[in-house]
Design a protein around this motif. Structure first.
Motif, PDB file in Angstrom:
ATOM      1  N   LYS A  78       0.850  -1.194   0.000  1.00 36.26           N
ATOM      2  CA  LYS A  78       0.000   0.000   0.000  1.00 36.26           C
ATOM      3  C   LYS A  78       0.885   1.242   0.000  1.00 36.26           C
ATOM      4  O   LYS A  78       1.804   1.368   0.802  1.00 36.26           O
ATOM      5  CB  LYS A  78      -0.896   0.018   1.239  1.00 36.26           C
ATOM      6  N   LEU A  79       0.598   2.154  -0.918  1.00 30.69           N
ATOM      7  CA  LEU A  79       1.252   3.457  -0.949  1.00 30.69           C
ATOM      8  C   LEU A  79       0.165   4.511  -1.072  1.00 30.69           C
ATOM      9  O   LEU A  79      -0.613   4.488  -2.038  1.00 30.69           O
ATOM     10  CB  LEU A  79       2.224   3.562  -2.129  1.00 30.69           C
ATOM     11  N   LEU A 125       6.832   7.877  -2.863  1.00 30.28           N
ATOM     12  CA  LEU A 125       8.237   7.485  -2.780  1.00 30.28           C
ATOM     13  C   LEU A 125       8.730   7.507  -1.337  1.00 30.28           C
ATOM     14  O   LEU A 125       9.419   6.583  -0.876  1.00 30.28           O
ATOM     15  CB  LEU A 125       9.095   8.402  -3.641  1.00 30.28           C
ATOM     16  N   LEU A 126       8.376   8.542  -0.617  1.00 28.74           N
ATOM     17  CA  LEU A 126       8.837   8.669   0.763  1.00 28.74           C
ATOM     18  C   LEU A 126       8.171   7.650   1.676  1.00 28.74           C
ATOM     19  O   LEU A 126       8.796   7.136   2.611  1.00 28.74           O
ATOM     20  CB  LEU A 126       8.580  10.097   1.257  1.00 28.74           C
ATOM     21  N   GLU A 127       6.924   7.335   1.408  1.00 31.42           N
ATOM     22  CA  GLU A 127       6.249   6.292   2.193  1.00 31.42           C
ATOM     23  C   GLU A 127       6.911   4.934   1.943  1.00 31.42           C
ATOM     24  O   GLU A 127       7.051   4.118   2.854  1.00 31.42           O
ATOM     25  CB  GLU A 127       4.765   6.226   1.840  1.00 31.42           C
ATOM     26  N   ARG A 153      11.138  14.918   8.636  1.00 31.68           N
ATOM     27  CA  ARG A 153       9.684  14.849   8.380  1.00 31.68           C
ATOM     28  C   ARG A 153       9.429  14.705   6.881  1.00 31.68           C
ATOM     29  O   ARG A 153       9.739  15.596   6.093  1.00 31.68           O
ATOM     30  CB  ARG A 153       9.008  16.105   8.910  1.00 31.68           C
ATOM     31  N   LYS A 154       8.843  13.589   6.511  1.00 31.12           N
ATOM     32  CA  LYS A 154       8.605  13.364   5.086  1.00 31.12           C
ATOM     33  C   LYS A 154       7.533  14.300   4.531  1.00 31.12           C
ATOM     34  O   LYS A 154       7.548  14.630   3.342  1.00 31.12           O
ATOM     35  CB  LYS A 154       8.276  11.896   4.798  1.00 31.12           C
ATOM     36  N   PRO A 192      12.468  12.092  -9.847  1.00 33.19           N
ATOM     37  CA  PRO A 192      12.717  12.105  -8.396  1.00 33.19           C
ATOM     38  C   PRO A 192      13.284  10.779  -7.877  1.00 33.19           C
ATOM     39  O   PRO A 192      12.958   9.706  -8.388  1.00 33.19           O
ATOM     40  CB  PRO A 192      11.320  12.334  -7.827  1.00 33.19           C
ATOM     41  N   ILE A 193      14.134  10.858  -6.843  1.00 34.54           N
ATOM     42  CA  ILE A 193      14.702   9.677  -6.173  1.00 34.54           C
ATOM     43  C   ILE A 193      14.616   9.897  -4.669  1.00 34.54           C
ATOM     44  O   ILE A 193      14.995  10.974  -4.178  1.00 34.54           O
ATOM     45  CB  ILE A 193      16.176   9.428  -6.582  1.00 34.54           C
ATOM     46  N   ALA A 194      14.104   8.921  -3.935  1.00 33.92           N
ATOM     47  CA  ALA A 194      13.953   9.031  -2.481  1.00 33.92           C
ATOM     48  C   ALA A 194      14.819   8.000  -1.773  1.00 33.92           C
ATOM     49  O   ALA A 194      15.032   6.893  -2.268  1.00 33.92           O
ATOM     50  CB  ALA A 194      12.488   8.852  -2.083  1.00 33.92           C
TER      51      ALA A 194
END
Length: 500
Positions: free
Chosen positions: A203-204, A243-245, A318-319, A357-359
Motif C-alpha cells: 500500500k502506498l 516514494l517517501l512512504e 519529516r517526510k 525524483p529519487i527518495a
C-alpha cells in the motif's frame, strides 16, 4: 539422456533452493510428467548438487522435449516459453509467497526482500545465466565513479518467431509488461511467459501497488514497484508522497521514478511505476556543491548536488515537509523558462519541464533528489536539447532514464562486438574501412588513434575508460543547468524563485 534423472535433478534443485518442500515431490513430479507427456516414471538415486540456477537441467529437458516433438521449435523464445511452464511446477502459490514475505517482513524488511530476490533468481524468473553475461565496469570521472553495463541478457528474436508473431491475432492482455495480470501468464511468441513470476502487494498512499524484481537486473535487488491499475505515468506532489512512504517501509532501499515526458522519460510511460533496490549509485555519493535556505522551509536542508544533471537535494526528518517543498519545486519548474540557457517551459500547450525524483532514508532523515528535466528539441538537436547529442550517438542515443540519471549506463549489446573490432583496428590487425558497422565510430576512432598513437597501452582498458568518459559527456548533455559558472548562476536564479 535419462529424462527420469533430469526430472529428479530439477525437483532436488527446487528443494535445495527452498522453492518447494520434500513432501511436495510427488505432486510436482506428476505435473512435470504431464507437461512432458510421460505416462511412467522410474525413481532414481542421484548425488546431491548445489547448482546456482536450473538452466543446465532445463536445457537437457528442453532438448528431450524437442527431440520428441513436444517442443515445436528449438529457438530461444520457444524454449523460454516451455521451461517457464516447467519451472512454475516448482513454485509456491502467490498467496503462500505473499504470506511468507510478510512473515519475514515483520522480522526485518531486509530479510523479506533478500529472500524474495533469491526466490526470483532460483525460479529462473530472473535468468542469472544470461544476466551474468552482461559486461560491467566503472570509470573514474569528475563526478565520481560512473558505472557502465553492456546489456547482453535480452535474447534476440529468431526469424521463425518473428514470422509466427505476424500470424497471431492481436491482443491487449496483459495491457503491458507491468500489469499485475502478468503474474502466471503463459506467454506467447511475442510476449514473455510469466508462470514463474510472483508479485507482492503493498500500500502506498492507500492505493494498490505491487513489488517485483526486474528480470534484467542491472544492480542488486533491482525492484519494480508498479500501480495496480494500468494508468499512465504522471509526476505530481503525490508521487513524492508515495516514494517517501516506500522508503519508510523499506529503509534499506532507494526508490525513484522516471520522468513523465517523452525523450527524458523511461521506455514505459503507459503504466505508472517506480524502480528501487538495495544499491548505492554514484549520484547518491555525490556531495552538495552549495546549500540554500528556502523561505518557509528553513527547517529543510536544501542543496545543489555536484552532478552533471541538475539535482536539488532536500533532506528532513519529516517526510511531509519534503512532500510540500517537492510539490512547490515541481510546480515552479513546470512553468519556468530561462531562454539564455535554452530552457523554455512550453511550446504552445506542449509542456517541456518535469522532474526525475529519487527518495532514500539515510542517517535518520528522509532524502529526496529532484532532477530537473526538459525535453525540448531544436533544429540543431532534433532528438532533444538536453539529450545525448549527435556526436555521442555511436555509443548511446536512447533516453536517459532513471538508472542512467543516477550514474549507471545501460548500453546496447552491439557495442560488445563493435568495441572488440575497434580494438583490433587500433592495434592494426584489422582495417576499419572494411566494417560498415564501424562507420558511426569513425570520428571517435580517429580521435583514439591520434591520442594513443605513441603510447604502449592496454586497449581493452582504454576503451572502457573512453566509453565511461563519453557516458559522463552524455549526462552533461542531459543537464539543464551546466556545472560551469554560467550554468550554476542560472541554477541559483531558479532556486531564488522558490522563495518568492
Amino acid at each position: 539422456m535419462d529424462i527420469n534423472r533430469e526430472i529428479k535433478r530439477l525437483i532436488n534443485y527446487g528443494i535445495y533452493k527452498g522453492l518447494l518442500y520434500k513432501e511436495d515431490e510427488i505432486y510436482v513430479r506428476n505435473r512435470i510428467l504431464e507437461i512432458l507427456k510421460l505416462d511412467e516414471y522410474e525413481d532414481v538415486e542421484i548425488e546431491k548438487e548445489e547448482l546456482e540456477n536450473p538452466q543446465p537441467i532445463l536445457d537437457n529437458i528442453l532438448d528431450y522435449a524437442y527431440e520428441r516433438g513436444i517442443l515445436e521449435h528449438n529457438t530461444v523464445i520457444y524454449r523460454d516459453l516451455f521451461d517457464t511452464k516447467i519451472m512454475d511446477c516448482l513454485i509456491a502459490r502467490p498467496s503462500d509467497v505473499i504470506r511468507k514475505f510478510y512473515e519475514q517482513y515483520r522480522e526485518s524488511p531486509e530479510l523479506a526482500t533478500a529472500n524474495y530476490y533469491n526466490m526470483s533468481k532460483a525460479s529462473n524468473y530472473i535468468r542469472m545465466h544470461r544476466v551474468n553475461k552482461n559486461l560491467r565496469w566503472k570509470t573514474n570521472t569528475d563526478f565520481g565513479e560512473l558505472e557502465i553495463t553492456i546489456n547482453l541478457s535480452k535474447p534476440e528474436k529468431n526469424p521463425i518467431a518473428i514470422a509466427k508473431a505476424k500470424d497471431m491475432k492481436s491482443t491487449s492482455y496483459p495491457k503491458c509488461l507491468l500489469c499485475k495480470e502478468n503474474e502466471g501468464y503463459s506467454g506467447r511468441i511475442d510476449y514473455p511467459a510469466r508462470q514463474n513470476h510472483r508479485i507482492i502487494p503493498i500500500k502506498l498512499c492507500d492505493e494498490e501497488w505491487f513489488l517485483q524484481f526486474s528480470p534484467y537486473v542491472y544492480y542488486n535487488e533491482h525492484a519494480i514497484i508498479f500501480k495496480g491499475s494500468h494508468e499512465p505515468m504522471k509526476i505530481t506532489k503525490t508521487t513524492f508522497e508515495r516514494l517517501l512512504e516506500f522508503v519508510e517501509k523499506f529503509p534499506h532501499y532507494f526508490i525513484g521514478s522516471n520522468a513523465d515526458l517523452p525523450i527524458v522519460g523511461g521506455s514505459i510511460l503507459s503504466h505508472d511505476h517506480f524502480q528501487g533496490g538495495n544499491y548505492k549509485f554514484a549520484m547518491e555519493k555525490a556531495p552538495i556543491l552549495k546549500e540554500f535556505s528556502i523561505k518557509g522551509f528553513e527547517d529543510v536542508e536544501v542543496g545543489i548536488v555536484k552532478w552533471p544533471l541538475s539535482v536539488i537535494r532536500i533532506r528532513s526528518k519529516r517526510k511531509d515537509r519534503l512532500t510540500e517543498l517537492g510539490g512547490i519545486i515541481l510546480d515552479v519548474w513546470r512553468e519556468y523558462s530561462d531562454e539564455s540557457i535554452n530552457i523554455i517551459s512550453h511550446t504552445n500547450d506542449e509542456p517541456h519541464n518535469t522532474i526525475t525524483p529519487i527518495a532514500r532514508y539515510k542517517n535518520n532523515k528522509f532524502e529526496l533528489d529532484l532532477v530537473l528535466r526538459n525535453n525540448r528539441t531544436s533544429e540543431e538537436h532534433p532528438f532533444g536539447i538536453f539529450h545525448p547529442h549527435r556526436d555521442v550517438h555511436h555509443i548511446k542515443k536512447e533516453n536517459i532514464g532513471l538508472i542512467e540519471v543516477m550514474g549507471l549506463a545501460v548500453l546496447p549489446a552491439r557495442l560488445k562486438h563493435e568495441l572488440e573490432l575497434i580494438k583490433e583496428c587500433l592495434l592494426g590487425t584489422r582495417n576499419i574501412n572494411e566494417y560498415k558497422e564501424l562507420e558511426k565510430h569513425r570520428e571517435w576512432f580517429d580521435y583514439l588513434k591520434y591520442k594513443y598513437q605513441s603510447i604502449d597501452v592496454n586497449f581493452d582498458e582504454i576503451l572502457k575508460f573512453e566509453v565511461g568518459k563519453i557516458f559522463e559527456r552524455i549526462l552533461i548533455d542531459a543537464g539543464v543547468f551546466k556545472q560551469d559558472n554560467r550554468g550554476l548562476e542560472a541554477f541559483e536564479r531558479f532556486i531564488d524563485c522558490l522563495s518568492r
